[in-house]
Design a protein around this motif. Structure first.
Motif, PDB file in Angstrom:
ATOM      1  N   ASP A   1      39.656  36.700  34.081  1.00 35.31           N
ATOM      2  CA  ASP A   1      39.560  36.510  32.630  1.00 35.31           C
ATOM      3  C   ASP A   1      39.939  35.064  32.335  1.00 35.31           C
ATOM      4  O   ASP A   1      39.938  34.235  33.221  1.00 35.31           O
ATOM      5  CB  ASP A   1      40.512  37.456  31.886  1.00 35.31           C
TER       6      ASP A   1
ATOM      7  N   HIS B   1      38.958  40.692  39.372  1.00 38.55           N
ATOM      8  CA  HIS B   1      39.167  42.109  39.076  1.00 38.55           C
ATOM      9  C   HIS B   1      37.991  42.660  38.264  1.00 38.55           C
ATOM     10  O   HIS B   1      37.147  41.897  37.768  1.00 38.55           O
ATOM     11  CB  HIS B   1      40.450  42.275  38.249  1.00 38.55           C
TER      12      HIS B   1
ATOM     13  N   HIS C   1      35.527  39.272  38.390  1.00 39.76           N
ATOM     14  CA  HIS C   1      35.727  38.022  37.638  1.00 39.76           C
ATOM     15  C   HIS C   1      37.211  37.822  37.357  1.00 39.76           C
ATOM     16  O   HIS C   1      38.002  38.764  37.488  1.00 39.76           O
ATOM     17  CB  HIS C   1      34.987  38.113  36.298  1.00 39.76           C
TER      18      HIS C   1
END
Ligand SMILES: [Fe+2]
Length: 293
Positions: free
Chosen positions: A179, A271, A177
């Protein structure tokens, strides 16, 4: 698929390029068996959110060509480069006095931290000394102490949607994903600085990432999708769109031993962290800032 020359890796780890591995891409979480967590009487198989994608597990060393593709140049900055290294020995010695690695759960970690204010004071001073020369904006701030189970495929979960005091086993993993907050868009995600995450646990942990700027992933999707379909892509759903359209784009994995850190603009790239294969509690310390050097 070959990796593109996009995010770079500035690697000061003593292991050098041996700390890095690469795989052949990603798959929907339902297509791969998930490891079971079994730690101090807690046993569960983590569940994923429906749209989660995970890394394949065919890790290998990088070729010379791939390493060259990641090599940093003079243009490196807080959003185009992943920095890897070790914290100074004095800071390591200070953390040693806290005996965090003897903790078997989150509460014990925080008890040990709260029990010794002078050591925390000293650690904070040493951290400031260490981070200040690396800080672009001279502004950085403590974000959190992260605690995860060992043998977790991927660590990031949907905790913000759950009630305080929830059982850890009811968390759902996000998969790879980016952030970010509602303040950001795909175009502006690189403007919000980066984070340093230091491994304070006993075991090595892993930082997984895709070496593409979010904007590049977006452009790749634009070329691949119809104009109508592409309209639906946004900062929240871009990982699922990207991994479903580019399952062969490799993921990179960094082994981060105790007292080693990564610095990454986690708003700007796909990540996650992993504790797969570990036996001991995972403990990390995270600062937000704008670090580059
Ligand atoms: Fe994340």
């Amino acid at each position: 698929m070959e990796i593109k020359r996009q995010l770079m890796v500035h690697n000061m780890l003593p292991e050098g390029s041996d700390a890095l591995t690469i795989n052949s891409g990603t798959t929907h979480h339902s297509k791969q068996k998930t490891a079971t967590v079994n730690y101090k009487g807690v046993k569960f198989t983590p569940e994923f959110i429906p749209q989660a994608y995970v890394n394949k597990k065919d890790w290998r060393q990088l070729t010379a060509k791939e390493l060259a593709c990641l090599a940093p140049n003079e243009d490196r900055n807080d959003f185009n480069t992943i920095y890897l290294g070790e914290i100074p020995e004095a800071l390591q010695a200070c953390f040693e006095t806290l005996h965090l690695v003897e903790s078997t759960n989150r509460d014990e970690v925080f008890d040990r931290l709260e029990k010794d204010p002078p050591a925390i004071q000293k650690a904070t001073e040493l951290l400031n000394e260490f981070l200040l020369p690396k800080s672009n904006s001279k502004k950085f701030n403590f974000h959190c102490i992260g605690v995860n189970h060992p043998n977790l495929e991927l660590v990031a979960s949907n905790t913000t949607m759950l009630a305080v005091g929830h059982k850890e086993s009811v968390r759902k993993l996000l998969g790879l994903h980016n952030d970010g907050t509602q303040l950001m868009t795909i175009k502006t995600a690189h403007e919000f600085g980066n984070r340093i995450s230091i491994n304070l646990g006993k075991d090595p942990r892993y930082f997984l990432f895709v070496n593409l700027h979010l904007m590049e992933a977006y452009k790749m999707l634009q070329e691949r999708m119809s104009a109508d379909e592409f309209m639906a892509v946004n900062i929240t759903n871009i990982p699922a769109y990207f991994f479903s359209h580019f399952p062969d784009y490799p993921v990179l994995k960094v082994q981060q031993k105790q007292y080693q850190y990564y610095i990454a603009a986690t708003d700007n790239c796909f990540h996650d962290g992993s504790t797969l294969g570990n036996k001991n509690l995972d403990i990390t310390m995270v600062y937000f800032g704008s670090f580059q050097y």
